[in-house]
Scaffold this active site. Structure first.
Site, mmCIF file in Angstrom:
data_model
loop_
_atom_site.group_PDB
_atom_site.id
_atom_site.type_symbol
_atom_site.label_atom_id
_atom_site.label_comp_id
_atom_site.label_asym_id
_atom_site.label_seq_id
_atom_site.Cartn_x
_atom_site.Cartn_y
_atom_site.Cartn_z
ATOM 1 N N ASP A 280 19.815 62.013 21.174
ATOM 2 C CA ASP A 280 21.205 61.809 21.619
ATOM 3 C C ASP A 280 21.262 61.868 23.159
ATOM 4 O OD1 ASP A 280 24.081 61.807 21.734
ATOM 5 O OD2 ASP A 280 24.106 62.500 19.683
ATOM 6 N N HIS A 303 20.597 58.699 24.519
ATOM 7 C CA HIS A 303 21.848 57.990 24.785
ATOM 8 C C HIS A 303 22.258 58.016 26.254
ATOM 9 C CE1 HIS A 303 23.244 58.261 20.291
ATOM 10 N NE2 HIS A 303 22.097 57.661 20.438
#
Ligand SMILES: *[C@@H]1O[C@H](CO)[C@@H](O)[C@H](O)[C@H]1NC(C)=O
Ligand SMILES: *[C@@H]1O[C@H](CO)[C@@H](O)[C@H](O)[C@H]1NC(C)=O
Ligand SMILES: *[C@@H]1O[C@H](CO)[C@@H](O)[C@H](O)[C@H]1NC(C)=O
Ligand SMILES: *[C@@H]1O[C@H](CO)[C@@H](O)[C@H](O)[C@H]1NC(C)=O
Ligand SMILES: *[C@@H]1O[C@H](CO)[C@@H](O)[C@H](O)[C@H]1NC(C)=O
Length: 476
Positions: A280, A303
């Site tokens: 993430d 991310h």
């Protein structure tokens, strides 16, 4: 008579030889023992005493007393080695009690160091290491700390985090060791359903963070490696004066929701010279954060660097004074991103992203005020107001869209400035999207590539348009 005399002499010599052998064995044993206890527990002073004993003490005197194997060192040593507090260090036996005992003892001594020695692995169950402690406490991680590998062995009441540092000041974590969250079972839905249903009846909404700091100030985390957390690796909550330097965070790209570093309600933060790659966000900045400086970070996979999601469930979010610079992103979903939910309140202001290198990043520049973790979210009025966001020297390649600024319908973004943006399609780009700006006001300055970035931003009126509706004053 002569014979008796020589017999006596012989017996005496034999005794001398025996005594000599015994004393050398004792001295070797003593040294072995000291080595086992870890080099740091021995002061030079003590070494000298040991040698003195074996060479000069009369043979009748007892061998030197062994150092205590357990508890506080009476010598006043500032090293608190977990092995000396009963830890096994085999990675199988639960060593939590030993770590807690070492922590408690060290906490009372100024400038103490809790040592996790190299070449040992310590299985630690979820614990809280709390202060207040004497200043300048150090947790020296040279070996490995292992979290419980099975979801089922986590106590039901301790799913927020694995190691919780609470109420500590002037504290440092350092060393060449590794903090291993052993989180793979948490990442696999089938495993999770199997183990979790057996124990918890339903799947919990959160998974443990590896290291979490709560209400702690002047904390440094440096040099260590963190891997495979069930969810977030390193979290600072309601804290301040945080320095993170030269750490490595790594978990597989396929591990869902594994953030690198997570900041919430935390001020005065510097994160630098670190490599972060996980499933993430590399760094996630949440509400209540200000004066955060992030620089010299390699991020990917993951991310990217994110502010938010902010304003979920009509909540208030306040984020300000964020500087993100000299970052290299490789193969990430976003580069630098601000994401807010519809319907929130508060503000994001004075944010600067500068000198950001992107390689094959899906969307390097994102403001998304329609953030939604489901397929469809309800349309809501109101939004976290975004102003004063500078992008400068964002350079490299993208695979989906170069710029995506989707500001709220109700509250435009203002003072969004794009300067020296040079983004080229990567080998993966299939020609779908151009730069998008929605309700974003600000100015742009060449060089700008792709060139439609220049006509993307709106130049005036934003500030006027938004005064009516914005409820950003809740942050003052
Ligand atoms: C923390 O350390 C700084 C210097 O390193 C010192 O000035 C300060 O007094 C310390 N704070 C506490 C609470 O010990
Ligand atoms: C943090 O450290 C600074 C100096 O580095 C010191 O002035 C300050 O008092 C410390 N704060 C706390 C809460 O210990
Ligand atoms: C960074 O950390 C590693 C250990 O992980 C250490 O060997 C190295 O010296 C550190 N570098 C700096 C500049 O402190
Ligand atoms: C903006 O934030 C930076 C830190 O990132 C700070 O140094 C600067 O003073 C802030 N500017 C304003 C106008 O508050
Ligand atoms: C929200 O509003 C947009 C634009 O007005 C519209 O296209 C969309 O269908 C709406 N979504 C929902 C869930 O109502």
């Amino acid at each position: 008579m002569k014979r008796v005399k020589s017999l006596c002499l012989l017996a005496f010599m034999a005794i001398m030889v025996l005594v000599f052998i015994t004393s050398s064995i004792t001295s070797v044993e003593g040294r072995k023992h000291n080595v086992k206890k870890g080099k740091n527990t021995q002061t030079p002073q003590k070494d000298k005493n040991n040698k003195g004993n074996s060479n000069t003490a009369p043979c009748s005197s007892p061998p030197p007393a062994p150092l205590p194997r357990f508890g506080y060192y009476p010598t006043g040593s500032k090293i608190f080695d977990v092995l000396s507090f009963g830890a096994k260090g085999d990675g199988v036996v639960d060593d939590s009690k030993a770590l807690l005992a070492a922590w408690k003892a060290a906490c009372k001594a100024p400038g103490a160091k809790v040592e996790i020695p190299s070449e040992f692995k310590f299985l630690i169950m979820p614990i809280t290491l709390h202060g207040p402690c004497m200043p300048d406490l150090v947790l020296q991680i040279d070996g490995a700390l292992l979290a419980p590998p099975k979801v089922g062995s986590w106590p039901k009441s301790s799913l927020f985090q694995w190691i919780n540092f609470k109420w500590i000041r002037n504290f440092t974590i350092q060393g060449t060791g590794v903090v291993d969250g052993q989180g793979s079972q948490w990442w696999t839905p089938s495993d999770l359903i199997y183990y979790v249903q057996k124990k918890f009846k339903h799947i919990p909404n959160w998974k443990p963070t590896a290291l979490r700091f709560y209400s702690s100030f002047n904390v440094t985390v440096r040099d260590i490696k963190m891997i495979n957390s069930p969810q977030c690796h390193l979290k600072f909550d309601s804290s301040g004066g945080i320095k993170v330097n030269n750490i490595t965070i790594s978990s597989p790209e396929s591990s869902p929701n594994t953030d690198g570093i997570h900041l919430q309600d935390t001020q005065d933060v510097e994160i630098q010279h670190s490599d972060i790659g996980c499933g993430d966000d590399c760094v996630s900045i949440q509400t209540g954060c200000s004066n955060v400086h992030i620089h010299h970070i390699n991020c990917g996979p993951g991310h990217g660097i994110s502010l938010g999601g902010l304003g979920k469930d009509q909540s208030v979010a306040c984020v300000s004074d964020i500087l993100v610079e000299k970052i290299s992103l490789l193969n990430t979903l976003a580069g630098v991103r601000i994401k807010t939910w519809q319907g929130g309140m508060g503000s994001v202001k004075n944010v600067s992203f500068s000198n950001i290198q992107v390689s094959d990043v899906k969307v390097p520049i994102i403001i998304d005020q329609y953030y939604c973790d489901k397929n469809v979210c309800k349309n809501q009025t109101g939004a976290v107001a975004i102003s004063g966001v500078k992008y400068d020297q964002i350079i490299g390649t993208y695979s989906v869209q170069p710029v995506h600024l989707a500001c709220s319908n109700d509250i435009p973004c203002t003072d969004v400035d794009l300067t020296d943006i040079q983004l080229k399609p990567s080998f993966r780009y299939r020609g779908f999207y151009r730069a998008l700006c929605w309700n974003s006001y600000g100015k742009s300055e060449a060089p700008l590539l792709p060139s439609n970035i220049d006509s993307c931003l709106r130049r005036d009126g934003g500030a006027v348009k938004r005064t009516a509706r914005s409820r950003e004053h809740v942050c003052f």
